[in-house]
Design a protein around this motif. Structure first.
Motif, short mmCIF file in Angstrom:
data_model
loop_
_atom_site.label_atom_id
_atom_site.label_comp_id
_atom_site.label_asym_id
_atom_site.label_seq_id
_atom_site.Cartn_x
_atom_site.Cartn_y
_atom_site.Cartn_z
N UNK A 52 -12.86 -5.84 -11.07
CA UNK A 52 -12.19 -6.59 -9.99
C UNK A 52 -10.78 -6.07 -9.73
N UNK A 53 -10.16 -5.44 -10.73
CA UNK A 53 -8.81 -4.90 -10.63
C UNK A 53 -7.79 -5.98 -10.24
N UNK A 54 -8.08 -7.23 -10.59
CA UNK A 54 -7.17 -8.34 -10.29
C UNK A 54 -6.21 -8.62 -11.44
N UNK A 55 -6.53 -8.11 -12.62
CA UNK A 55 -5.81 -8.56 -13.81
C UNK A 55 -4.99 -7.42 -14.41
N UNK B 251 -12.91 0.41 -20.73
CA UNK B 251 -12.29 -0.41 -19.69
C UNK B 251 -11.00 0.23 -19.20
N UNK B 252 -10.74 0.12 -17.89
CA UNK B 252 -9.50 0.64 -17.31
C UNK B 252 -8.35 -0.33 -17.51
N UNK B 253 -8.65 -1.62 -17.57
CA UNK B 253 -7.62 -2.64 -17.77
C UNK B 253 -7.29 -2.76 -19.25
N UNK C 147 1.19 -10.53 -15.20
CA UNK C 147 1.24 -11.59 -14.18
C UNK C 147 -0.09 -12.32 -14.05
N UNK C 148 -1.20 -11.57 -14.20
CA UNK C 148 -2.53 -12.20 -14.16
C UNK C 148 -3.27 -11.82 -15.43
N UNK C 149 -3.86 -12.81 -16.06
CA UNK C 149 -4.55 -12.60 -17.33
C UNK C 149 -5.95 -13.21 -17.26
N UNK C 150 -6.97 -12.42 -17.62
CA UNK C 150 -8.34 -12.92 -17.73
C UNK C 150 -8.62 -13.20 -19.21
N UNK C 151 -9.03 -14.45 -19.50
CA UNK C 151 -9.33 -14.85 -20.87
C UNK C 151 -10.84 -15.07 -20.96
N UNK C 152 -11.53 -14.20 -21.68
CA UNK C 152 -12.98 -14.30 -21.84
C UNK C 152 -13.25 -15.02 -23.15
N UNK D 157 -18.96 -10.41 -18.39
CA UNK D 157 -17.65 -10.94 -18.01
C UNK D 157 -16.58 -9.86 -18.10
N UNK D 158 -16.63 -9.05 -19.13
CA UNK D 158 -15.64 -7.97 -19.28
C UNK D 158 -15.75 -6.98 -18.13
N UNK D 159 -16.97 -6.55 -17.82
CA UNK D 159 -17.14 -5.58 -16.74
C UNK D 159 -16.70 -6.16 -15.39
#
Length: 448
Positions: free
Chosen positions: A194-197, A227-229, A139-144, A187-189
């Motif tokens: 944040x546990x948002x993604x 990483x946990x995500x 549902x939420x994706x972080x693109x670095x 950015x990765x950390x």
């Protein structure tokens, strides 16, 4: 070292001076060039020339140090040789005595990359067992990535076409250069903590090994693995591979391929929804069947727990227990009777009344064995004595007489063995087989 005459040197003295001067002036240098004329004699040393477009220099790398190389030198390989300039006195040629050798340029980068890859693999950083699967729906994706690169345009285009409901946050970073690794790591950390993604995508377009080097940074690779995500790495084209790809939970060949992994297609969603509906219907039917069976079993248990049924069950159990007790008692009685018989037999065998008879039997047997042994010993000694008698008779002088000879003795019984023992007129005794003869010496003659 004194010269032969004033300022006059021999060639060996001159070469020695030149060698000392070269080694003092060029004791620790590094030279980059291309290997040529590589020779590997049986001694294990390496001899080659190091050249560029305009010149070349002879080089020698001796066996103990050549065995420490972490690559195989070959003609045409570009390397950096570190060592000292010296002089080969027999020919008067100067040469570079190498202490070591490393690959130059991109070859050195690949060597460093391979060494770090083996180290991280040995530590289990790339272990497939620790990798996490992507969530069913992101549902939420972080693109670095770089906000101005082609990779982010491909990612957004594919997501908008396949599943526009995903919320995409672009975390802008530099994707090459000296500051890129630290920016990508930060950015990765941030995205992970944040546990948002639901997932994190690290991506950029293709390039050379140096262009992609930021994604081989050791700290970044370890952070991806920790990483946990769930993380997806899509760095470069299909042929490009970085250590981030090995550490990520999912590796995609291109940014577009990563977007397809992260988003379901409409047809896939429809098929998945239909499958879920079928599973739900099957589960409902299964639940109803379970409820019916449970109801039937409950009714049976209620019937079985009535007072009459319980009494009958307890009566059957009591009969079974009594039968087992009778069987155990019979078996134990038989075992005890058998043990008693064995004990009685052992006691009778050791009773004092049987001891005299047993001792008499043993005494008779011992006397018989002693008599047999005595008779045998006497026979053996008689036979031995007879043999000794025959041997004594065979070597006795009397045996010689029995064969027709005579023994000549003087009146005292001494055996005459030589004519020198008697004189004319002496009286002697000649012993023959059946008696004695008295003889008188009237003549004597000695054999020559």
């Amino acid at each position: 070292m004194a010269p032969i005459e004033d300022n006059i040197l021999t060639p060996s003295q001159l070469n020695s001076l030149a060698r000392n001067a070269l080694e003092d002036m060029f004791g620790g240098i590094k030279v980059e060039g291309e290997i040529g004329n590589l020779a590997r004699p049986a001694s294990g040393h390496l001899y080659f020339t190091l050249k560029d477009e305009r010149a070349q220099v002879r080089c020698a790398l001796f066996k103990p140090k050549s065995q420490r190389l972490d690559f195989v030198p070959a003609d045409g390989t570009r390397v950096v040789v570190h060592g000292k300039i010296s002089l080969y006195e027999p020919r008067g040629d100067y040469q570079l005595i190498a202490d070591g050798m490393t690959l130059a340029g991109e070859g050195e980068l690949r060597r460093q990359l391979e060494r770090l890859r083996r180290q991280l693999q040995a530590e289990g950083v790339f272990d497939p067992a620790r990798k996490r699967a992507l969530p069913r729906f992101v549902r939420r994706l972080a693109v670095i990535t770089s906000p101005s690169g082609a990779a982010i345009r491909d990612v957004i285009s594919v997501i908008a076409r396949r599943f526009p409901m995903i919320e995409v946050d672009v975390v802008p970073v530099q994707v090459q250069g000296t500051t890129a690794p630290a920016q990508i790591l930060a950015a990765l950390q941030w995205a992970d903590q944040s546990e948002r993604y639901d997932a994190i995508l690290l991506t950029r377009g293709g390039g050379s090994l140096e262009d992609l080097w930021a994604f081989n940074d050791e700290a970044l690779v370890r952070a991806i693995a920790a990483a946990k995500t769930p993380t997806v790495s899509a760095v470069g084209h299909e042929s490009d591979t970085t250590l981030s790809d090995f550490a990520a939970d999912i590796r995609a060949a291109t940014p577009s391929a990563a977007s397809e992994l992260l988003t379901p297609a409409s047809a896939d969603l429809h098929a998945r929804l239909s499958g879920d509906m079928r599973q739900l219907s099957q589960r409902n039917r299964h639940a109803l069947d379970l409820a019916r069976r449970h109801l039937d079993q409950t009714a049976k248990r209620l019937t079985a727990t009535s007072p009459l049924a319980r009494m009958q069950t307890m009566h059957e159990r009591a009969k079974a227990v009594w039968s087992r007790l009778q069987s155990i008692r019979t078996r134990e009685h038989a075992m005890r009777a058998q043990r008693l018989l064995h004990a009685r037999a052992r006691l009778l065998a050791k009773h004092p009344a049987a001891l005299p008879e047993l001792l008499a039997i043993r005494s008779t047997t011992a006397m018989r064995r002693l008599a047999d042994a005595s008779s045998s010993a006497v026979r053996m000694r008689v036979q031995k004595l007879q043999g000794l008698g025959r041997t004594l008779h065979a070597i006795s002088p009397l045996a010689t007489v029995d064969r027709g000879y005579a023994l000549v003795q003087d009146t005292r019984g001494a055996l005459i063995q030589s004519v020198d023992q008697v004189s004319l007129g002496d009286e002697l005794v000649a012993r023959v087989r059946d008696g004695r003869l008295s003889v008188k010496v009237t003549a004597k003659e000695k054999d020559a």
